[in-house]
Design a protein around this motif. Structure first.
Motif, PDB file in Angstrom:
ATOM      1  N   LEU A  99      -7.311  20.833 -92.717  1.00  0.00           N
ATOM      2  CA  LEU A  99      -7.419  21.842 -91.665  1.00  0.00           C
ATOM      3  C   LEU A  99      -7.249  21.214 -90.287  1.00  0.00           C
ATOM      4  CD1 LEU A  99      -8.268  24.849 -90.951  1.00  0.00           C
ATOM      5  CD2 LEU A  99     -10.589  23.943 -90.706  1.00  0.00           C
ATOM      6  N   TYR A 100      -7.912  20.074 -90.047  1.00  0.00           N
ATOM      7  CA  TYR A 100      -7.826  19.409 -88.750  1.00  0.00           C
ATOM      8  C   TYR A 100      -6.419  18.885 -88.476  1.00  0.00           C
ATOM      9  CZ  TYR A 100     -12.977  19.401 -88.679  1.00  0.00           C
ATOM     10  OH  TYR A 100     -14.295  19.777 -88.671  1.00  0.00           O
ATOM     11  N   ARG A 101      -5.752  18.358 -89.507  1.00  0.00           N
ATOM     12  CA  ARG A 101      -4.429  17.768 -89.309  1.00  0.00           C
ATOM     13  C   ARG A 101      -3.348  18.821 -89.090  1.00  0.00           C
ATOM     14  NH1 ARG A 101      -5.535  14.464 -93.754  1.00  0.00           N
ATOM     15  NH2 ARG A 101      -3.956  15.595 -94.961  1.00  0.00           N
ATOM     16  N   LYS A 102      -3.376  19.879 -89.882  1.00  0.00           N
ATOM     17  CA  LYS A 102      -2.295  20.874 -89.832  1.00  0.00           C
ATOM     18  C   LYS A 102      -2.394  21.802 -88.627  1.00  0.00           C
ATOM     19  CE  LYS A 102      -1.662  20.907 -94.864  1.00  0.00           C
ATOM     20  NZ  LYS A 102      -1.800  21.715 -96.112  1.00  0.00           N
ATOM     21  N   LYS A 103      -3.617  22.083 -88.150  1.00  0.00           N
ATOM     22  CA  LYS A 103      -3.833  22.939 -86.968  1.00  0.00           C
ATOM     23  C   LYS A 103      -3.229  24.332 -87.127  1.00  0.00           C
ATOM     24  CE  LYS A 103      -3.819  19.101 -83.650  1.00  0.00           C
ATOM     25  NZ  LYS A 103      -3.540  18.008 -84.600  1.00  0.00           N
ATOM     26  N   GLU A 104      -3.099  24.807 -88.355  1.00  0.00           N
ATOM     27  CA  GLU A 104      -2.487  26.116 -88.583  1.00  0.00           C
ATOM     28  C   GLU A 104      -3.499  27.258 -88.462  1.00  0.00           C
ATOM     29  OE1 GLU A 104      -0.770  25.700 -92.431  1.00  0.00           O
ATOM     30  OE2 GLU A 104       0.937  24.502 -91.723  1.00  0.00           O
ATOM     31  N   GLU A 105      -4.745  26.999 -88.822  1.00  0.00           N
ATOM     32  CA  GLU A 105      -5.787  28.028 -88.749  1.00  0.00           C
ATOM     33  C   GLU A 105      -6.788  27.622 -87.662  1.00  0.00           C
ATOM     34  OE1 GLU A 105      -6.537  29.867 -92.978  1.00  0.00           O
ATOM     35  OE2 GLU A 105      -6.413  27.680 -93.191  1.00  0.00           O
ATOM     36  N   HIS A 106      -6.335  27.795 -86.428  1.00  0.00           N
ATOM     37  CA  HIS A 106      -7.139  27.297 -85.298  1.00  0.00           C
ATOM     38  C   HIS A 106      -8.474  28.015 -85.170  1.00  0.00           C
ATOM     39  CE1 HIS A 106      -5.835  30.875 -83.061  1.00  0.00           C
ATOM     40  NE2 HIS A 106      -4.627  30.638 -83.527  1.00  0.00           N
ATOM     41  N   SER A 107      -8.554  29.279 -85.608  1.00  0.00           N
ATOM     42  CA  SER A 107      -9.824  30.000 -85.505  1.00  0.00           C
ATOM     43  C   SER A 107     -10.896  29.341 -86.370  1.00  0.00           C
ATOM     44  CB  SER A 107      -9.648  31.465 -85.906  1.00  0.00           C
ATOM     45  OG  SER A 107      -9.208  31.574 -87.244  1.00  0.00           O
ATOM     46  N   LYS A 108     -10.497  28.798 -87.526  1.00  0.00           N
ATOM     47  CA  LYS A 108     -11.454  28.095 -88.382  1.00  0.00           C
ATOM     48  C   LYS A 108     -11.910  26.789 -87.733  1.00  0.00           C
ATOM     49  CE  LYS A 108      -9.947  29.893 -92.885  1.00  0.00           C
ATOM     50  NZ  LYS A 108      -9.511  29.516 -94.243  1.00  0.00           N
ATOM     51  N   ILE A 109     -10.976  26.094 -87.094  1.00  0.00           N
ATOM     52  CA  ILE A 109     -11.338  24.849 -86.405  1.00  0.00           C
ATOM     53  C   ILE A 109     -12.340  25.155 -85.289  1.00  0.00           C
ATOM     54  CG2 ILE A 109     -10.483  22.935 -84.989  1.00  0.00           C
ATOM     55  CD1 ILE A 109      -7.835  23.129 -86.489  1.00  0.00           C
ATOM     56  N   HIS A 110     -12.060  26.204 -84.520  1.00  0.00           N
ATOM     57  CA  HIS A 110     -12.964  26.581 -83.432  1.00  0.00           C
ATOM     58  C   HIS A 110     -14.355  26.903 -83.977  1.00  0.00           C
ATOM     59  CE1 HIS A 110      -9.215  28.040 -81.005  1.00  0.00           C
ATOM     60  NE2 HIS A 110      -9.270  26.728 -81.132  1.00  0.00           N
ATOM     61  N   LEU A 111     -14.406  27.584 -85.100  1.00  0.00           N
ATOM     62  CA  LEU A 111     -15.698  27.969 -85.689  1.00  0.00           C
ATOM     63  C   LEU A 111     -16.473  26.745 -86.158  1.00  0.00           C
ATOM     64  CD1 LEU A 111     -17.779  29.973 -86.707  1.00  0.00           C
ATOM     65  CD2 LEU A 111     -16.355  30.347 -88.729  1.00  0.00           C
ATOM     66  N   LEU A 112     -15.797  25.839 -86.842  1.00  0.00           N
ATOM     67  CA  LEU A 112     -16.479  24.631 -87.332  1.00  0.00           C
ATOM     68  C   LEU A 112     -16.982  23.779 -86.168  1.00  0.00           C
ATOM     69  CD1 LEU A 112     -14.148  23.615 -90.312  1.00  0.00           C
ATOM     70  CD2 LEU A 112     -16.352  24.789 -90.424  1.00  0.00           C
ATOM     71  N   GLN A 113     -16.175  23.693 -85.102  1.00  0.00           N
ATOM     72  CA  GLN A 113     -16.600  22.954 -83.914  1.00  0.00           C
ATOM     73  C   GLN A 113     -17.843  23.602 -83.298  1.00  0.00           C
ATOM     74  OE1 GLN A 113     -15.038  19.996 -84.175  1.00  0.00           O
ATOM     75  NE2 GLN A 113     -14.348  19.976 -82.052  1.00  0.00           N
ATOM     76  N   ALA A 114     -17.839  24.928 -83.237  1.00  0.00           N
ATOM     77  CA  ALA A 114     -18.983  25.639 -82.658  1.00  0.00           C
ATOM     78  C   ALA A 114     -20.238  25.452 -83.507  1.00  0.00           C
ATOM     79  CB  ALA A 114     -18.650  27.123 -82.518  1.00  0.00           C
ATOM     80  N   MET A 115     -20.076  25.441 -84.831  1.00  0.00           N
ATOM     81  CA  MET A 115     -21.231  25.242 -85.710  1.00  0.00           C
ATOM     82  C   MET A 115     -21.841  23.864 -85.511  1.00  0.00           C
ATOM     83  SD  MET A 115     -19.616  27.219 -89.018  1.00  0.00           S
ATOM     84  CE  MET A 115     -20.810  26.696 -90.243  1.00  0.00           C
ATOM     85  N   GLN A 116     -20.997  22.856 -85.319  1.00  0.00           N
ATOM     86  CA  GLN A 116     -21.527  21.517 -85.058  1.00  0.00           C
ATOM     87  C   GLN A 116     -22.160  21.436 -83.669  1.00  0.00           C
ATOM     88  OE1 GLN A 116     -17.927  19.121 -86.534  1.00  0.00           O
ATOM     89  NE2 GLN A 116     -19.655  18.006 -87.426  1.00  0.00           N
ATOM     90  N   ALA A 117     -21.643  22.223 -82.727  1.00  0.00           N
ATOM     91  CA  ALA A 117     -22.261  22.281 -81.395  1.00  0.00           C
ATOM     92  C   ALA A 117     -23.658  22.887 -81.492  1.00  0.00           C
ATOM     93  CB  ALA A 117     -21.385  23.093 -80.443  1.00  0.00           C
ATOM     94  N   VAL A 118     -23.828  23.882 -82.364  1.00  0.00           N
ATOM     95  CA  VAL A 118     -25.148  24.485 -82.577  1.00  0.00           C
ATOM     96  C   VAL A 118     -26.107  23.438 -83.140  1.00  0.00           C
ATOM     97  CG1 VAL A 118     -26.452  26.172 -83.934  1.00  0.00           C
ATOM     98  CG2 VAL A 118     -24.298  26.841 -82.848  1.00  0.00           C
TER      99      VAL A 118
END
Length: 459
Positions: A379-398
């Protein structure tokens, strides 16, 4: 008292010593964690009940939970946020009315202004998200001609009717019950009130309505029905704690107000977590991501609220502590763990980790293989589903915000009550607060994926 069950948590075996995707040059050793992790539990039933009675939480919860607008889906989310803001206005009045010559009124005013601005920011973000969702858009109760009886008095009216260029009729009404507009009539409060009203004007720029608290409303937007939603009169009926007539200590009002604001924002956070969970289940990843970033801000505002204890007079505070007979006889009896809501909120924030497999659309490997880690790396390498990347980043920010809260709380205890109360010298033996913020990551697969991804670029 609730006994805490101790257990050692290891990073799952799904983390291999080397990535199966890369060359044999990549060798990473991840040592097992040495920190014991306690199961987070609330304090004893007696301590929690005394805490709730002191804050009049049962009565406050009735106001949060009252459902009066069937068509407004976000009522349970936004109502406690508005109430937290209104209690902050009351606290500003309390602080600036303090007659003690040694009180630090200047810093208290600055801190409370900053807190109110942060509260308005979160409210504006929640309102913007609400308006972008077709299910919740245009459902918040606003003042219209019907709500003012179809006519506005020519003098001394809190409402104004404007006819816009497109023929739209807009009713702009200033709240009659909120403390903020009322405080503006007093010279000693005027500067604070104007500062907050301009802040409301700026923060609500992205919303099609405004709060109606006396802000300039330069764009001529309709006002929400603040008095009907927040019910300031009923809220301010709870301004005195049960022992206010017995405990003659000004800091009693401060502690009482601080924790009512705190509990209100925890309530908002819990409601927001439920919405995030529903959005992830329905694969609305963009909305879940935006709400996760707001959740992080709620954890940050809890720190701001707790830090208000730093401005209390030490002698008066310790006298109050003795009058209220507050003494932690164990880690689990610390004041923060007497809030059942905070403990539940912490656990629910941590439980976001269980949503990772569904987001990545993989099942957990029963053999402990790196299936989730590999999916995250792809997911991180392909950057095709950016909404999922944003969500995972936000969860780690929490996660970072949760641990930061407990780390800061430990520092706060040491600063306000001394290192003995905070057990500052007991870090190596693993006191409960230290265990929370030193606990291994909630998201070991995401952590490992980023570790291997970083090493890939180093080779």
């Amino acid at each position: 008292m609730v006994d805490l069950g101790w257990k050692t948590t290891m990073i799952p075996s799904e983390l291999p010593n080397k990535s199966p995707k890369f060359t044999s040059k990549l060798q990473i050793s991840i040592p097992p964690p040495k920190v014991r992790v306690a199961e987070l539990s609330a304090a004893s039933e007696l301590a929690c009940s005394a805490y709730e009675s002191y804050l009049r939480l049962p009565e406050l919860k009735k106001l949060w939970e009252a459902r009066e607008f069937p068509g407004w889906k976000s009522e349970s989310l936004l109502k406690p946020a508005f109430m937290a803001l209104e209690i902050t206005f009351r606290f500003i009045f309390t602080v600036l009315s303090d007659t003690r010559p040694y009180a630090n009124r200047r810093q208290c005013r600055r801190r409370l202004e900053e807190l109110a601005r942060s509260e308005v920011e979160i409210i504006s973000l929640l309102c913007e998200e609400e308006e972008e969702d077709t299910e919740t858009s245009e459902t918040i109760p606003v003042v219209d001609l019907t709500s003012v009886g179809g006519v506005v008095a020519p003098e001394n009216s809190s409402a104004e009717v404007w006819k816009m260029a497109d023929g739209t009729v807009v009713v702009s009404q200033v709240s009659e019950m909120s403390l903020l507009p009322q405080l503006g009539a007093w010279p000693e409060f005027e500067e604070v009130v104007r500062t907050l009203q301009y802040s409301i004007e700026c923060q609500m720029q992205g919303c099609p309505y405004t709060l109606g608290l006396g802000e300039p409303n330069l764009r001529g937007k309709p006002s929400i029905n603040y008095d009907l939603i927040c019910k300031p009169a009923e809220l301010h009926a709870l301004k005195k704690c049960p022992n206010d007539d017995i405990v003659k200590n000004f800091e009693n009002r401060a502690v009482y107000s601080v924790h009512q604001i705190l509990e209100s924002w925890i309530r908002v956070g819990k409601q927001l977590l439920e919405r995030i969970s529903d959005e992830i289940d329905s694969q609305s990843y963009d909305r879940a991501s935006n709400h996760c970033w707001i959740l992080e801000k709620i954890w940050m505002i809890l720190n701001q609220i707790e830090d208000l204890h730093l401005l209390m007079d030490p002698d008066d505070f310790f006298r109050l502590k003795d009058q209220l007979m507050i003494k932690a006889i164990s880690d689990s009896e610390l004041f923060c763990f007497r809030s059942r809501q905070l403990v539940e909120f912490s656990k629910s924030s941590k439980d976001l980790k269980h949503k990772v497999p569904a987001i990545l659309e993989v099942e957990v490997d029963p053999t402990g293989g790196p299936r989730i880690q590999d999916a995250a790396m792809d997911l991180y390498r392909k950057k095709e589903e950016h909404s999922k990347i944003h969500l995972l980043q936000a969860m780690q920010a929490v996660e970072a915000a949760v641990k930061r809260f407990y780390f800061c709380y430990k520092q706060l205890l040491a600063a306000v009550m001394g290192s003995l109360e905070a057990k500052w010298n007991n870090v190596e033996s693993g006191d409960l607060l230290s265990q929370i913020f030193q606990e291994p990551t909630y998201f070991p697969s995401l952590d490992a994926a980023k570790t291997f991804l970083g090493e890939r670029w180093n080779h």
